[in-house]
Design a protein around this motif. Structure first.
Motif, PDB file in Angstrom:
ATOM      1  N   PRO A 295     -15.125  10.455 -72.755  1.00 62.36           N
ATOM      2  CA  PRO A 295     -13.894  10.552 -71.974  1.00 62.36           C
ATOM      3  C   PRO A 295     -13.023  11.692 -72.480  1.00 62.36           C
ATOM      4  CG  PRO A 295     -13.785   8.690 -73.479  1.00 62.36           C
ATOM      5  CD  PRO A 295     -15.169   9.254 -73.585  1.00 62.36           C
ATOM      6  N   GLU A 296     -12.520  12.460 -71.542  1.00 64.43           N
ATOM      7  CA  GLU A 296     -11.647  13.579 -71.907  1.00 64.43           C
ATOM      8  C   GLU A 296     -10.541  13.667 -70.889  1.00 64.43           C
ATOM      9  OE1 GLU A 296     -12.231  18.287 -72.990  1.00 64.43           O
ATOM     10  OE2 GLU A 296     -13.869  16.884 -73.338  1.00 64.43           O
ATOM     11  N   GLY A 297      -9.342  13.851 -71.388  1.00 70.14           N
ATOM     12  CA  GLY A 297      -8.178  14.035 -70.539  1.00 70.14           C
ATOM     13  C   GLY A 297      -7.438  15.271 -70.999  1.00 70.14           C
ATOM     14  N   CYS A 298      -6.284  15.510 -70.412  1.00 69.49           N
ATOM     15  CA  CYS A 298      -5.523  16.715 -70.733  1.00 69.49           C
ATOM     16  C   CYS A 298      -4.064  16.472 -70.395  1.00 69.49           C
ATOM     17  CB  CYS A 298      -6.083  17.887 -69.917  1.00 69.49           C
ATOM     18  SG  CYS A 298      -5.251  19.454 -70.225  1.00 69.49           S
ATOM     19  N   LEU A 299      -3.177  16.919 -71.261  1.00 70.75           N
ATOM     20  CA  LEU A 299      -1.746  16.762 -71.002  1.00 70.75           C
ATOM     21  C   LEU A 299      -1.301  17.556 -69.785  1.00 70.75           C
ATOM     22  CD1 LEU A 299      -0.382  16.878 -74.657  1.00 70.75           C
ATOM     23  CD2 LEU A 299      -0.794  14.864 -73.216  1.00 70.75           C
ATOM     24  N   SER A 300      -2.089  18.550 -69.377  1.00 71.54           N
ATOM     25  CA  SER A 300      -1.761  19.336 -68.182  1.00 71.54           C
ATOM     26  C   SER A 300      -2.337  18.722 -66.906  1.00 71.54           C
ATOM     27  CB  SER A 300      -2.255  20.778 -68.337  1.00 71.54           C
ATOM     28  OG  SER A 300      -1.510  21.440 -69.343  1.00 71.54           O
ATOM     29  N   VAL A 301      -3.090  17.654 -67.062  1.00 76.08           N
ATOM     30  CA  VAL A 301      -3.623  16.882 -65.932  1.00 76.08           C
ATOM     31  C   VAL A 301      -3.351  15.415 -66.284  1.00 76.08           C
ATOM     32  CG1 VAL A 301      -5.621  16.517 -64.414  1.00 76.08           C
ATOM     33  CG2 VAL A 301      -5.475  18.612 -65.765  1.00 76.08           C
ATOM     34  N   PRO A 302      -2.064  15.040 -66.396  1.00 74.16           N
ATOM     35  CA  PRO A 302      -1.710  13.734 -66.955  1.00 74.16           C
ATOM     36  C   PRO A 302      -2.236  12.556 -66.140  1.00 74.16           C
ATOM     37  CG  PRO A 302       0.218  14.804 -65.995  1.00 74.16           C
ATOM     38  CD  PRO A 302      -0.896  15.807 -65.971  1.00 74.16           C
ATOM     39  N   GLY A 303      -2.663  11.542 -66.895  1.00 75.90           N
ATOM     40  CA  GLY A 303      -3.082  10.295 -66.281  1.00 75.90           C
ATOM     41  C   GLY A 303      -4.514  10.257 -65.804  1.00 75.90           C
ATOM     42  N   LEU A 304      -5.250  11.354 -65.934  1.00 75.18           N
ATOM     43  CA  LEU A 304      -6.629  11.389 -65.460  1.00 75.18           C
ATOM     44  C   LEU A 304      -7.559  11.741 -66.613  1.00 75.18           C
ATOM     45  CD1 LEU A 304      -6.159  13.318 -62.112  1.00 75.18           C
ATOM     46  CD2 LEU A 304      -6.280  10.850 -62.456  1.00 75.18           C
ATOM     47  N   GLU A 305      -8.774  11.243 -66.539  1.00 79.12           N
ATOM     48  CA  GLU A 305      -9.796  11.633 -67.498  1.00 79.12           C
ATOM     49  C   GLU A 305     -11.157  11.507 -66.833  1.00 79.12           C
ATOM     50  OE1 GLU A 305     -10.860   7.709 -70.110  1.00 79.12           O
ATOM     51  OE2 GLU A 305      -9.254   8.973 -70.863  1.00 79.12           O
ATOM     52  N   ALA A 306     -12.141  12.137 -67.449  1.00 78.33           N
ATOM     53  CA  ALA A 306     -13.507  12.088 -66.926  1.00 78.33           C
ATOM     54  C   ALA A 306     -14.485  12.298 -68.067  1.00 78.33           C
ATOM     55  CB  ALA A 306     -13.714  13.167 -65.859  1.00 78.33           C
ATOM     56  N   GLY A 307     -15.683  11.772 -67.908  1.00 81.60           N
ATOM     57  CA  GLY A 307     -16.738  11.989 -68.873  1.00 81.60           C
ATOM     58  C   GLY A 307     -17.120  13.463 -68.887  1.00 81.60           C
ATOM     59  N   THR A 308     -16.917  14.095 -70.027  1.00 77.73           N
ATOM     60  CA  THR A 308     -17.126  15.542 -70.168  1.00 77.73           C
ATOM     61  C   THR A 308     -18.097  15.786 -71.315  1.00 77.73           C
ATOM     62  OG1 THR A 308     -14.832  15.850 -69.462  1.00 77.73           O
ATOM     63  CG2 THR A 308     -15.917  17.743 -70.481  1.00 77.73           C
ATOM     64  N   GLU A 309     -19.041  16.687 -71.106  1.00 78.62           N
ATOM     65  CA  GLU A 309     -20.018  16.989 -72.146  1.00 78.62           C
ATOM     66  C   GLU A 309     -19.456  18.002 -73.141  1.00 78.62           C
ATOM     67  OE1 GLU A 309     -23.698  18.139 -70.300  1.00 78.62           O
ATOM     68  OE2 GLU A 309     -24.131  16.067 -69.711  1.00 78.62           O
ATOM     69  N   ARG A 310     -19.614  17.663 -74.420  1.00 79.43           N
ATOM     70  CA  ARG A 310     -19.202  18.548 -75.521  1.00 79.43           C
ATOM     71  C   ARG A 310     -20.176  18.364 -76.678  1.00 79.43           C
ATOM     72  NH1 ARG A 310     -14.849  22.013 -74.164  1.00 79.43           N
ATOM     73  NH2 ARG A 310     -13.320  20.826 -73.019  1.00 79.43           N
TER      74      ARG A 310
ATOM     75  N   ASP B  61      -8.820  30.407 -73.365  1.00 78.52           N
ATOM     76  CA  ASP B  61      -9.617  31.319 -72.544  1.00 78.52           C
ATOM     77  C   ASP B  61      -9.345  31.117 -71.055  1.00 78.52           C
ATOM     78  OD1 ASP B  61     -10.841  32.476 -74.762  1.00 78.52           O
ATOM     79  OD2 ASP B  61     -12.410  30.956 -74.808  1.00 78.52           O
ATOM     80  N   GLY B  62      -8.345  30.307 -70.723  1.00 82.53           N
ATOM     81  CA  GLY B  62      -7.997  30.056 -69.325  1.00 82.53           C
ATOM     82  C   GLY B  62      -8.818  28.953 -68.680  1.00 82.53           C
ATOM     83  N   GLY B  63      -9.428  28.097 -69.488  1.00 82.76           N
ATOM     84  CA  GLY B  63     -10.258  27.023 -68.954  1.00 82.76           C
ATOM     85  C   GLY B  63      -9.649  25.648 -69.144  1.00 82.76           C
ATOM     86  N   LEU B  64     -10.133  24.719 -68.344  1.00 87.53           N
ATOM     87  CA  LEU B  64      -9.716  23.322 -68.416  1.00 87.53           C
ATOM     88  C   LEU B  64     -10.956  22.443 -68.459  1.00 87.53           C
ATOM     89  CD1 LEU B  64      -7.015  23.558 -65.642  1.00 87.53           C
ATOM     90  CD2 LEU B  64      -6.545  23.083 -68.045  1.00 87.53           C
ATOM     91  N   TYR B  65     -10.787  21.223 -68.935  1.00 86.11           N
ATOM     92  CA  TYR B  65     -11.953  20.337 -69.006  1.00 86.11           C
ATOM     93  C   TYR B  65     -12.555  20.085 -67.638  1.00 86.11           C
ATOM     94  CZ  TYR B  65      -9.810  15.981 -67.297  1.00 86.11           C
ATOM     95  OH  TYR B  65      -9.234  15.016 -66.518  1.00 86.11           O
ATOM     96  N   VAL B  66     -11.746  20.138 -66.577  1.00 84.43           N
ATOM     97  CA  VAL B  66     -12.276  19.892 -65.228  1.00 84.43           C
ATOM     98  C   VAL B  66     -13.302  20.958 -64.829  1.00 84.43           C
ATOM     99  CG1 VAL B  66     -10.259  18.591 -64.429  1.00 84.43           C
ATOM    100  CG2 VAL B  66     -10.344  21.062 -64.088  1.00 84.43           C
ATOM    101  N   ASP B  67     -13.228  22.135 -65.436  1.00 81.44           N
ATOM    102  CA  ASP B  67     -14.198  23.195 -65.149  1.00 81.44           C
ATOM    103  C   ASP B  67     -15.586  22.844 -65.685  1.00 81.44           C
ATOM    104  OD1 ASP B  67     -12.007  24.649 -64.183  1.00 81.44           O
ATOM    105  OD2 ASP B  67     -11.697  25.633 -66.115  1.00 81.44           O
ATOM    106  N   ARG B  68     -15.644  21.965 -66.668  1.00 76.36           N
ATOM    107  CA  ARG B  68     -16.911  21.580 -67.289  1.00 76.36           C
ATOM    108  C   ARG B  68     -17.578  20.395 -66.586  1.00 76.36           C
ATOM    109  NH1 ARG B  68     -18.277  23.714 -71.997  1.00 76.36           N
ATOM    110  NH2 ARG B  68     -16.810  25.161 -72.927  1.00 76.36           N
TER     111      ARG B  68
END
Length: 178
Positions: free
Chosen positions: A101-116, A152-159
């Motif tokens: 699970p990964e979320g972001c303060l710039s996308v508050p209240g949402l998260e998604a399973g993200t590969e890292r 680098d201008g990226g967000l977790y949603v890009d992944r």
């Protein structure tokens, strides 16, 4: 009795930059001035991160497209990692790729399973210009990679893959402040 300095205690909470703001998509500029303005920025970043209940914050997330991030994040063994990195470079990201699970303060209240990757190493400088090397595993490695993406201008949603990304973006459009 010696008083311990608490990062962010002298900082000001700044408004968060939210998904859709162009600054989140801009590559960060290298920091060249390691003076009091940078120290104030880092203090404000800690104050803002704590106020938002985050574990990491990139300068982009408060509208400053500079290569700086702060963190106060545990690893999978609950060891606390606290610090900041100026002009960071992700020099290693390896090990097992995990979806978590990964979320972001710039996308508050949402998260998604993200590969890292479950291990990451970042090198950069402190606010005083001293070299620093930060190594992380597990949850903390995820945090380091996430914050480097911001610079680098990226967000977790890009992944995210197709349907996961569409779901988060649909949820964001429904919830985003107008």
């Amino acid at each position: 009795m010696r008083h311990r300095f608490i990062p962010g205690a002298r900082g000001h909470v700044r408004p968060l930059t939210l998904l859709g703001d162009p600054v989140l998509r801009a590559p960060g500029a290298e920091v060249t001035d390691f003076g009091p303005e940078l120290a104030r920025l880092v203090e404000d970043m800690f104050a803002t991160m704590y106020a938002a209940r985050g574990v990491g914050l990139a300068a982009h997330q408060i509208g400053e497209p500079l290569r700086v991030f702060v963190y106060d994040c545990p690893d999978d063994d609950e060891v606390r990692h606290l610090g900041h990195v100026v002009n960071p470079r992700l020099v290693e990201a390896d090990g097992v790729v995990l979806r978590g699970p990964e979320g972001c303060l710039s996308v508050p209240g949402l998260e998604a399973g993200t590969e890292r990757y479950d291990r990451a190493v970042v090198e950069g400088r402190t606010v005083d210009g001293e070299p620093v090397r930060v190594e992380g595993t597990g949850w903390f490695a995820r945090c380091l990679q996430h914050e480097c993406d911001h610079l680098d201008g990226g967000l977790y949603v890009d992944r995210l893959d197709g349907w996961r990304q569409r779901k988060v973006m649909w949820q964001w459009r429904r919830r985003a402040p107008r």
